[in-house]
Design an enzyme around this catalytic site. Structure first.
Site, mmCIF file in Angstrom:
data_model
loop_
_atom_site.group_PDB
_atom_site.id
_atom_site.type_symbol
_atom_site.label_atom_id
_atom_site.label_comp_id
_atom_site.label_asym_id
_atom_site.label_seq_id
_atom_site.Cartn_x
_atom_site.Cartn_y
_atom_site.Cartn_z
ATOM 1 N N SER A 7 0.837 -1.203 0.000
ATOM 2 C CA SER A 7 0.000 0.000 0.000
ATOM 3 C C SER A 7 0.869 1.250 0.000
ATOM 4 O O SER A 7 1.614 1.510 0.950
ATOM 5 C CB SER A 7 -0.897 0.016 1.238
ATOM 6 O OG SER A 7 -1.425 1.327 1.387
ATOM 7 N N HIS A 32 -1.246 -1.535 -4.073
ATOM 8 C CA HIS A 32 -2.505 -1.157 -3.418
ATOM 9 C C HIS A 32 -2.562 0.362 -3.293
ATOM 10 O O HIS A 32 -1.655 0.993 -2.760
ATOM 11 C CB HIS A 32 -2.570 -1.814 -2.044
ATOM 12 C CG HIS A 32 -3.882 -1.671 -1.346
ATOM 13 N ND1 HIS A 32 -4.986 -2.442 -1.641
ATOM 14 C CD2 HIS A 32 -4.277 -0.839 -0.341
ATOM 15 C CE1 HIS A 32 -5.992 -2.103 -0.842
ATOM 16 N NE2 HIS A 32 -5.590 -1.118 -0.049
ATOM 17 N N ASP A 34 -4.785 3.462 -1.970
ATOM 18 C CA ASP A 34 -5.866 3.820 -1.051
ATOM 19 C C ASP A 34 -6.384 5.226 -1.346
ATOM 20 O O ASP A 34 -5.678 6.208 -1.117
ATOM 21 C CB ASP A 34 -5.350 3.790 0.391
ATOM 22 C CG ASP A 34 -5.131 2.376 0.907
ATOM 23 O OD1 ASP A 34 -6.093 1.586 0.862
ATOM 24 O OD2 ASP A 34 -4.005 2.076 1.343
ATOM 25 N N MET A 36 -8.940 8.058 -0.240
ATOM 26 C CA MET A 36 -9.773 8.455 0.901
ATOM 27 C C MET A 36 -10.305 9.862 0.685
ATOM 28 O O MET A 36 -9.567 10.742 0.227
ATOM 29 C CB MET A 36 -8.934 8.466 2.178
ATOM 30 C CG MET A 36 -8.268 7.151 2.481
ATOM 31 S SD MET A 36 -7.319 7.325 3.998
ATOM 32 C CE MET A 36 -6.651 5.688 4.155
ATOM 33 N N HIS A 65 -8.303 0.820 -3.867
ATOM 34 C CA HIS A 65 -9.235 0.651 -2.741
ATOM 35 C C HIS A 65 -9.911 1.994 -2.478
ATOM 36 O O HIS A 65 -9.292 2.911 -1.941
ATOM 37 C CB HIS A 65 -8.418 0.167 -1.525
ATOM 38 C CG HIS A 65 -9.202 0.023 -0.257
ATOM 39 N ND1 HIS A 65 -8.595 -0.119 0.979
ATOM 40 C CD2 HIS A 65 -10.540 -0.023 -0.018
ATOM 41 C CE1 HIS A 65 -9.523 -0.231 1.917
ATOM 42 N NE2 HIS A 65 -10.714 -0.169 1.345
ATOM 43 N N MET A 67 -12.077 4.326 -0.516
ATOM 44 C CA MET A 67 -12.741 4.587 0.773
ATOM 45 C C MET A 67 -13.428 5.933 0.619
ATOM 46 O O MET A 67 -13.004 6.955 1.174
ATOM 47 C CB MET A 67 -11.691 4.591 1.895
ATOM 48 C CG MET A 67 -11.219 3.190 2.246
ATOM 49 S SD MET A 67 -9.704 3.204 3.222
ATOM 50 C CE MET A 67 -8.511 3.292 1.908
ATOM 51 N N MET A 136 -11.539 -6.072 5.738
ATOM 52 C CA MET A 136 -10.658 -5.121 6.437
ATOM 53 C C MET A 136 -10.249 -5.712 7.782
ATOM 54 O O MET A 136 -11.088 -6.230 8.523
ATOM 55 C CB MET A 136 -11.362 -3.787 6.665
ATOM 56 C CG MET A 136 -11.548 -2.928 5.415
ATOM 57 S SD MET A 136 -10.037 -2.482 4.531
ATOM 58 C CE MET A 136 -9.123 -1.565 5.772
ATOM 59 N N GLY A 141 -9.069 3.910 7.121
ATOM 60 C CA GLY A 141 -8.835 5.338 7.350
ATOM 61 C C GLY A 141 -7.387 5.721 7.576
ATOM 62 O O GLY A 141 -6.989 6.810 7.185
ATOM 63 N N GLY A 144 -0.733 1.997 9.532
ATOM 64 C CA GLY A 144 0.024 1.850 10.778
ATOM 65 C C GLY A 144 -0.781 1.417 11.994
ATOM 66 O O GLY A 144 -0.312 1.558 13.121
ATOM 67 N N ASP A 174 -6.399 -6.326 4.692
ATOM 68 C CA ASP A 174 -5.788 -4.996 4.646
ATOM 69 C C ASP A 174 -5.815 -4.371 6.035
ATOM 70 O O ASP A 174 -6.882 -4.111 6.583
ATOM 71 C CB ASP A 174 -6.603 -4.150 3.649
ATOM 72 C CG ASP A 174 -6.059 -2.752 3.455
ATOM 73 O OD1 ASP A 174 -4.966 -2.451 3.963
ATOM 74 O OD2 ASP A 174 -6.746 -1.960 2.768
ATOM 75 N N GLY A 196 1.248 -1.912 4.193
ATOM 76 C CA GLY A 196 1.736 -0.547 3.968
ATOM 77 C C GLY A 196 3.005 -0.303 4.753
ATOM 78 O O GLY A 196 4.117 -0.393 4.211
ATOM 79 N N SER A 197 2.847 -0.035 6.043
ATOM 80 C CA SER A 197 4.010 0.263 6.889
ATOM 81 C C SER A 197 5.049 -0.850 6.848
ATOM 82 O O SER A 197 6.251 -0.575 6.847
ATOM 83 C CB SER A 197 3.598 0.451 8.344
ATOM 84 O OG SER A 197 2.303 0.940 8.439
HETATM 85 C C1 DX5 Z 1 -6.243 1.614 5.731
HETATM 86 C C2 DX5 Z 1 -5.826 1.337 4.321
HETATM 87 C C3 DX5 Z 1 -4.688 0.404 4.245
HETATM 88 C C4 DX5 Z 1 -3.403 0.909 4.858
HETATM 89 C C5 DX5 Z 1 -2.704 -0.290 5.450
HETATM 90 O O1 DX5 Z 1 -7.463 2.253 5.744
HETATM 91 O O2 DX5 Z 1 -6.893 0.762 3.591
HETATM 92 O O3 DX5 Z 1 -4.453 -0.048 2.926
HETATM 93 O O4 DX5 Z 1 -2.550 1.544 3.958
HETATM 94 O O5 DX5 Z 1 -1.603 0.137 6.161
HETATM 95 P P1 DX5 Z 1 -0.827 -0.783 7.182
HETATM 96 O O6 DX5 Z 1 -0.333 -1.974 6.425
HETATM 97 O O7 DX5 Z 1 0.267 0.099 7.651
HETATM 98 O O8 DX5 Z 1 -1.782 -1.167 8.275
HETATM 99 ZN ZN ZN Z 2 -6.441 -0.241 1.661
#
Ligand code: DX5
Ligand code: ZN
Length: 220
Positions: A7, A32, A34, A36, A65, A67, A136, A141, A144, A174, A196-197
């Site tokens: 991500s 991925h 995201d 938002m 994705h 959101m 999820m 949102g 991390g 995710d 992501g992180s």
């Molecule tokens: C959260 C996102 C994720 C996010 C995951 O709302 O949909 O895709 O980037 O990040 P990590 O892997 O750091 O939890």
């Molecule tokens: Zn996501």
């Protein structure tokens, strides 16, 4: 097949193109993305201009994705700017079936995402049209966050529904996934893993390799 979808929410946007190349070269199969809107979720990330511009820099599969509220308004634009898979939230629409059809009509793969509080059963009416179900594993949102342990049973249930129907729907997870806990979601039946992180903090290539190695260990 097990798929890693890093991500970019956790990437360094000042060198985004370079970091995307790194995850691609290290063996990640999807990217991925995201989106938002500050309404469906509290935060705002980025939209079409960013996606169009990274589309020119990479051929990796774009796993978008959404959101956002009323995602149906934007499906064409996301298809046009380079999305390969478009996932929207079940909680954000009135008629999920129509949105899935719209995505398919544009030649893209369709995903539906459910938040931790939405019963897995809510997707059953659409399961046979879906390419991917995103369960999820944190509240959407923010990156991390910590993996919600109750997610494991939800993933298992989703996999059971897919198998009972003889479908080959991908199950994506995710939120809060790392090389250390990925075996938990794999064992429960997830096959598309967002991180992501765990990928973009530190040595990106090493991080991708660690997750891919965890995939291999699981498959042995
Ligand atoms: C959260 C996102 C994720 C996010 C995951 O709302 O949909 O895709 O980037 O990040 P990590 O892997 O750091 O939890
Ligand atoms: Zn996501």
């Amino acid at each position: 097949m097990l798929i890693l979808s890093p991500s970019i929410l956790a990437a360094d946007f000042s060198i985004l193109g370079k970091q995307i190349k790194e995850v691609e070269e290290a063996g990640a199969q999807y990217l991925h993305i995201d989106v938002m809107d500050g309404s469906f979720v509290p935060s705002i990330s980025f939209g079409m201009p960013v996606i169009s511009s990274i589309r020119k820099a990479s051929n990796i599969i774009f796993d978008v994705h959404l959101m956002i509220v009323t995602p149906e308004r934007y499906i064409e634009e996301f298809a046009k700017c380079g999305a390969d898979i478009i996932t929207f939230h079940l909680e954000a629409v009135q008629d999920a079936g129509a949105v899935i059809d719209k995505i398919h009509g544009l030649g893209k793969k369709a995903g539906v995402s459910i938040k931790p509080g939405t019963p897995v059963e809510a997707v059953l009416p659409y399961l046979d049209k879906l390419d991917m179900l995103l369960v999820m594993t944190v509240e959407p949102g923010f990156g991390g966050q910590k993996y919600i342990p109750e997610s494991t049973e939800r993933i298992r249930l989703a996999r059971r529904y897919v198998e009972e129907r003889g479908l080959c729907t991908d199950i994506q997870v995710d939120g809060g996934i790392t090389a250390d806990n990925v075996h938990v979601v794999l064992e429960a039946g997830a096959n598309v893993i967002v991180a992501g992180s765990a990928i973009f903090r530190g040595d990106i290539k090493r991080n991708v390799k660690d997750v891919l190695e965890a995939f291999e260990t699981f498959q042995k």
